[in-house]
Write an enzyme that holds these catalytic residues in place. Structure first.
Site: not given
Ligand code: NDP
Ligand code: HSE
Length: 436
Positions: A13, A33, A132, A134, A205
């Site tokens: 995501t 930048a 924190v 988003g 957070k």
């Molecule tokens: P996702 O699950 O959508 O993405 C995680 C990514 O990491 C995927 O591309 C996945 O690969 C890859 N991945 C996971 N495990 C492995 C592994 N063992 N080896 C290699 N690649 C790996 O997570 P999000 O994007 O939602 O979240 C990412 C981070 O951002 C987290 O720390 C989350 O807490 C933080 N976050 C998320 C928000 C949100 O709105 N979703 C908002 C703010 C922070 P593959 O795609 O192939 O499975």
């Molecule tokens: N899972 C988190 C939320 C993502 O829903 O707020 C953003 O940090």
């Protein structure tokens, strides 16, 4: 000048959103930048998975180690999540002299002290705006914008998934599980959604916010956490009848004895702006002694909203690439040797007002017994409301609003009330804050 090369760990995501924003706004970002920024190397677990972004021109691998060992990569952007593989990758990147940008609040809240120490030793930056709230630039606001203030307290809706669930339940009467499934489909929820609904993500957070607000080390293990799974539709309705909304808040307050660090459902007056923050939106109130109360609002989760914060961090790092490490903004806002040892208060010592719901036999003397216990414990009652007796039940719901009292006294009072013969089941308790 050569473009700055980014190594991206994770194409989910937030990773996908980051690729899209960096590509779409490349020109505008380079103007800010002072250099072009390109993603040269990226990793994901499954390279055959469909993506929300176009990865043309990016070298792909399913081994994130290849990215952090790539000598061309100057900045590693960690968007894998969790605190195992992500931790290993961040520490390797730092050891390799690379700057790090991460959205990983679990990692920063639990291992941030060690990560920042390692980064300081290596003279590299670790930026975590997206960790924190988003897309809201709350880290920068507190760390830089409010640097002249003594921060007194902060309170926020800092989990988008939880707020989305509470809003849909209240406005549309939807079932909890159904809304959670939608939040997962939309990419808002954590890999383990119990982190969202049990308040663990919000506590991660809040831990980060408190550290940069008061200049204390990160102490996630001392945060008090209570989730939203026990909130009933009745409580939502009763709160509304009393002029309050129930929100899942992270609250931190500086007191003479220490720092409060707590996440729990909270009644707040419906007239407060933050009571009207709905859906996936987040909002953080910060009270500084000079500025007064300030409020920050925006999307708390989602691909591009979060990417906005990730890219802002990348731009910040690129701008400071050539600056002397000693002259950079410190990771936790205060100079590392100036952190305070103000303790985190145990929850029993925290003072709040309360909403209590109990089910009592509708007979003379019961109310007097309950108010007698409150009186003995030094708890002042603000309001008492007796609701209608449900059909076929001898017990009536009674709602109490109390004035502020220490949690320890309230725990004892609840224990004594639950032991009364006239009381059915447990007393439901929701803390109440005026946020004035
Ligand atoms: P996702 O699950 O959508 O993405 C995680 C990514 O990491 C995927 O591309 C996945 O690969 C890859 N991945 C996971 N495990 C492995 C592994 N063992 N080896 C290699 N690649 C790996 O997570 P999000 O994007 O939602 O979240 C990412 C981070 O951002 C987290 O720390 C989350 O807490 C933080 N976050 C998320 C928000 C949100 O709105 N979703 C908002 C703010 C922070 P593959 O795609 O192939 O499975
Ligand atoms: N899972 C988190 C939320 C993502 O829903 O707020 C953003 O940090």
């Amino acid at each position: 000048m050569e473009p700055v090369k980014i190594g991206l760990l994770g194409l989910g995501t937030v990773g996908g959103g980051t690729v899209n924003v960096l590509k779409r706004n490349a020109e505008e970002i380079a103007r800010r930048a002072g250099r072009s920024i390109v993603i040269s190397h990226a990793s994901a677990r499954n390279l055959n998975k469909p993506r929300i972004c176009d990865t043309t021109g990016i070298k792909l691998t399913n081994d994130p180690r290849e990215v952090v060992e790539d000598p061309e990569v100057q900045i590693v952007v960690e968007l894998i999540g969790g605190d195992t593989l992500a931790s290993e990758m961040v520490m390797r990147a730092i050891a390799n002299g690379k700057h790090v940008v991460t959205a990983n609040k679990a990692l920063i809240a639990k291992q941030g002290n060690e990560i920042f120490a390692a980064a300081q030793k290596q003279g590299v930056m670790v930026a975590f705006e997206a960790a924190v709230a988003g897309g809201i630039p709350i880290i920068k606001a507190i760390r830089e914008g409010l640097a002249g203030n003594k921060i007194e307290w902060l309170a926020g809706i800092i989990n988008g998934t939880g707020n989305f669930i509470l809003t849909e339940m209240r406005e549309k009467g939807r079932a909890f599980a159904d809304v959670l499934a939608e939040a997962q489909r939309l990419g808002y929820a954590e890999a383990d959604p119990t982190f969202d609904v049990e308040g663990i993500d919000a506590a991660h957070k809040l831990t980060i916010l408190a550290s940069i607000a008061y200049g204390v080390p990160l102490q996630f293990d001392k945060a008090y956490t209570d989730g939203i799974t026990k909130i009933t539709r009745d409580d939502v309705a009763y709160a509304e009848q009393l002029g309050y909304r129930i929100k899942h808040l992270g609250i931190s307050r500086r007191t003479p004895n220490g720092i409060e660090l707590r996440v729990h459902p909270t009644l707040i007056p419906e007239s407060r702006l933050i009571a009207n923050v709905n859906g996936v939106m987040n909002a953080v109130l910060v009270k500084g002694d000079a500025v007064g109360a300030t409020l920050y609002y925006g999307a708390g989760a989602g691909a591009e909203a979060t990417a906005s914060a990730v890219v802002a961090d990348i731009v910040d790092v690129v701008r400071t690439l050539t600056s002397d490490p000693e002259n950079r903004v410190p990771h936790l806002a205060f100079q590392p040797n100036q952190l305070s040892n103000l303790p985190i208060l145990p929850m029993e010592e925290v003072e709040t007002a309360y909403y209590l719901r109990l089910h009592a036999l509708d007979k003379p003397g019961v109310l007097a017994d309950i108010t007698g216990i409150f009186g003995e414990m030094g708890i002042s009652i603000e309001a008492i409301i007796q609701k209608e007796q449900p059909e076929g039940d001898q017990h009536v719901p009674i709602i109490f609003l109390t004035q502020r009292v220490q949690e320890r006294a309230m725990n004892s009072a609840i224990e004594r009330i639950e032991a009364l013969d006239a009381i059915d089941g447990q007393v439901a308790r929701i803390r109440l804050e005026m946020l004035g």
